[in-house]
Design a protein around this motif. Structure first.
Motif, short mmCIF file in Angstrom:
data_model
loop_
_atom_site.label_atom_id
_atom_site.label_comp_id
_atom_site.label_asym_id
_atom_site.label_seq_id
_atom_site.Cartn_x
_atom_site.Cartn_y
_atom_site.Cartn_z
N LEU A 150 64.08 -44.76 -33.07
CA LEU A 150 64.37 -45.85 -32.15
C LEU A 150 64.20 -47.18 -32.88
CD1 LEU A 150 65.03 -46.41 -29.13
CD2 LEU A 150 62.57 -46.66 -28.77
N TRP A 151 65.28 -47.94 -33.00
CA TRP A 151 65.25 -49.20 -33.75
C TRP A 151 64.31 -50.19 -33.08
CZ3 TRP A 151 68.69 -53.88 -33.01
CH2 TRP A 151 68.54 -54.79 -34.08
N GLU A 152 63.41 -50.78 -33.87
CA GLU A 152 62.47 -51.73 -33.31
C GLU A 152 63.07 -53.11 -33.10
OE1 GLU A 152 60.96 -54.57 -35.12
OE2 GLU A 152 62.67 -54.16 -36.42
N GLY A 153 64.29 -53.33 -33.53
CA GLY A 153 64.87 -54.66 -33.51
C GLY A 153 65.16 -55.20 -32.13
N ALA A 154 65.29 -54.33 -31.13
CA ALA A 154 65.50 -54.81 -29.76
C ALA A 154 64.16 -55.23 -29.18
CB ALA A 154 66.15 -53.72 -28.91
N SER A 155 63.58 -56.30 -29.73
CA SER A 155 62.17 -56.60 -29.52
C SER A 155 61.82 -56.89 -28.06
CB SER A 155 61.75 -57.78 -30.39
OG SER A 155 62.57 -58.90 -30.14
N SER A 156 62.65 -57.63 -27.34
CA SER A 156 62.28 -57.98 -25.97
C SER A 156 62.25 -56.76 -25.06
CB SER A 156 63.26 -59.02 -25.40
OG SER A 156 64.57 -58.49 -25.36
N ASP A 157 63.01 -55.74 -25.41
CA ASP A 157 63.03 -54.53 -24.60
C ASP A 157 61.91 -53.57 -24.97
OD1 ASP A 157 65.62 -54.93 -23.10
OD2 ASP A 157 66.31 -55.11 -25.15
N ILE A 158 61.36 -53.71 -26.16
CA ILE A 158 60.31 -52.81 -26.62
C ILE A 158 58.95 -53.48 -26.60
CG2 ILE A 158 59.45 -51.52 -28.61
CD1 ILE A 158 62.33 -50.91 -29.33
N TYR A 159 58.89 -54.72 -27.08
CA TYR A 159 57.61 -55.40 -27.23
C TYR A 159 57.25 -56.29 -26.05
CZ TYR A 159 57.53 -53.88 -32.07
OH TYR A 159 57.52 -53.13 -33.21
N GLY A 160 58.12 -56.41 -25.07
CA GLY A 160 57.81 -57.28 -23.95
C GLY A 160 57.89 -58.74 -24.32
N ASP A 161 57.27 -59.59 -23.50
CA ASP A 161 57.38 -61.03 -23.70
C ASP A 161 56.62 -61.53 -24.92
OD1 ASP A 161 59.12 -61.53 -21.67
OD2 ASP A 161 57.60 -62.06 -20.20
N ASP A 162 55.72 -60.72 -25.49
CA ASP A 162 55.06 -61.15 -26.71
C ASP A 162 56.07 -61.29 -27.85
OD1 ASP A 162 52.57 -61.46 -25.76
OD2 ASP A 162 51.79 -59.55 -26.45
N THR B 214 54.34 -65.96 -19.88
CA THR B 214 54.94 -66.41 -18.62
C THR B 214 54.07 -65.95 -17.47
OG1 THR B 214 56.26 -64.40 -18.44
CG2 THR B 214 57.23 -66.24 -19.64
N ALA B 215 54.40 -66.44 -16.27
CA ALA B 215 53.60 -66.11 -15.09
C ALA B 215 53.72 -64.64 -14.72
CB ALA B 215 54.02 -66.99 -13.92
N ASN B 216 54.89 -64.05 -14.98
CA ASN B 216 55.12 -62.64 -14.62
C ASN B 216 55.76 -61.94 -15.81
OD1 ASN B 216 55.22 -60.32 -13.10
ND2 ASN B 216 57.04 -60.92 -11.93
N PRO B 217 54.99 -61.73 -16.86
CA PRO B 217 55.59 -61.28 -18.12
C PRO B 217 56.10 -59.85 -18.07
CG PRO B 217 53.20 -61.19 -18.25
CD PRO B 217 53.53 -61.85 -16.95
N ILE B 218 57.10 -59.58 -18.91
CA ILE B 218 57.59 -58.21 -19.12
C ILE B 218 56.58 -57.48 -19.99
CG2 ILE B 218 59.42 -56.81 -20.13
CD1 ILE B 218 61.35 -59.09 -19.49
N ALA B 219 56.19 -56.31 -19.58
CA ALA B 219 55.20 -55.53 -20.32
C ALA B 219 55.85 -54.82 -21.49
CB ALA B 219 54.55 -54.51 -19.40
N PRO B 220 55.10 -54.56 -22.55
CA PRO B 220 55.64 -53.75 -23.65
C PRO B 220 56.01 -52.35 -23.17
CG PRO B 220 53.60 -54.85 -24.29
CD PRO B 220 53.73 -55.02 -22.81
N ALA B 221 57.00 -51.76 -23.81
CA ALA B 221 57.42 -50.41 -23.42
C ALA B 221 56.39 -49.36 -23.81
CB ALA B 221 58.77 -50.09 -24.06
#
Length: 235
Positions: free
Chosen positions: A85-97, A126-133
């Motif tokens: 799984l490519w790590e480059g899609a960072s916002s979808d894998i690593y969340g808002d960090d 952010t106030a309601n951050p996306i969590a890491p996958a």
């Protein structure tokens, strides 16, 4: 899917010695036949933009699933497969960090690696951050590294394709999208799918019987390919 801490099953990728572009588009050398599973038609003229083409038919994920259903009959280990799984899609894998590991090719020695962005330049939460996958044990764990690409390695059954066990984006909000794997292969190395982020197709190496089955499948657009030749590409 189970994250792999032992990366040795990917040695046939990292030690292939192939030019990186050939490796990421067709996988390892040595198969009887190679083909391209096209998600879009090939460009109609040199320099054509992919934005000029409207996708038709099922999405890429479903086309890969259909191809895997065919290839599952051409391996002795359909329940023991590996997925990069490519790590480059960072916002979808690593969340808002947004922290990811990036590798690039050097003239000598192994690929250089850095963390992007560095700690000091991370965006404010952010106030309601996306969590890491995935948990830190996966995100910060060992990764498969080749020039210009870094991957998480997972192990599982072909029947589990797409089920990464990823955490919800937010509490009560399931994660509805994850990138498709960049490499898929069974433990017996009967075939390999390479689905890099850039091309409009996935490359497949297998025996001639399996490739012929894919070529004849009415729901798939598959053509034979020479991995060492220049491939049609959009700009």
């Amino acid at each position: 899917m189970t994250p792999c801490l032992d990366l040795s099953p990917a040695d046939w990728l990292t030690g292939s010695g192939l030019p990186w572009q050939q490796l990421v588009t067709f996988g390892p050398a040595g198969f009887e036949a190679y083909a391209r599973l096209r998600f879009l038609p090939d460009p109609a003229y040199p320099g054509q933009s992919e934005n000029d083409v409207e996708p038709e038919g099922p999405p890429e994920h479903e086309l890969l699933r259909t191809a895997l259903a065919v290839l599952s009959e051409h391996t002795g280990t359909p329940d023991d497969c590996y997925f990069c799984l490519w790590e480059g899609a960072s916002s979808d894998i690593y969340g808002d960090d947004g922290v990811r590991v990036v590798a690039w090719e050097r003239e000598a020695g192994p690929p250089a690696i850095y963390r992007d962005p560095p700690e000091a330049s991370r965006a404010a939460p952010t106030a309601n951050p996306i969590a890491p996958a995935f948990p830190p044990s996966v995100l910060d764990g060992p990764k498969v590294t080749i020039p210009n690409r870094v991957y998480f390695l997972f192990r599982g059954s072909l029947a589990d394709f797409g089920d990464w066990g990823a955490a919800d984006r937010r509490p009560g909000e399931p994660r509805d999208w994850m990138p498709d794997p960049a490499f898929i292969w069974p433990a017996d190395h009967a075939w390999c799918i390479a689905d890099d982020v850039d091309p409009h197709y996935a490359g497949i190496g297998a025996n001639t019987v399996a490739i012929d089955r894919l070529l004849a499948h009415p729901e798939l657009d598959v053509v034979l390919a020479d991995p060492g030749a220049e491939q049609p590409d959009y700009r």
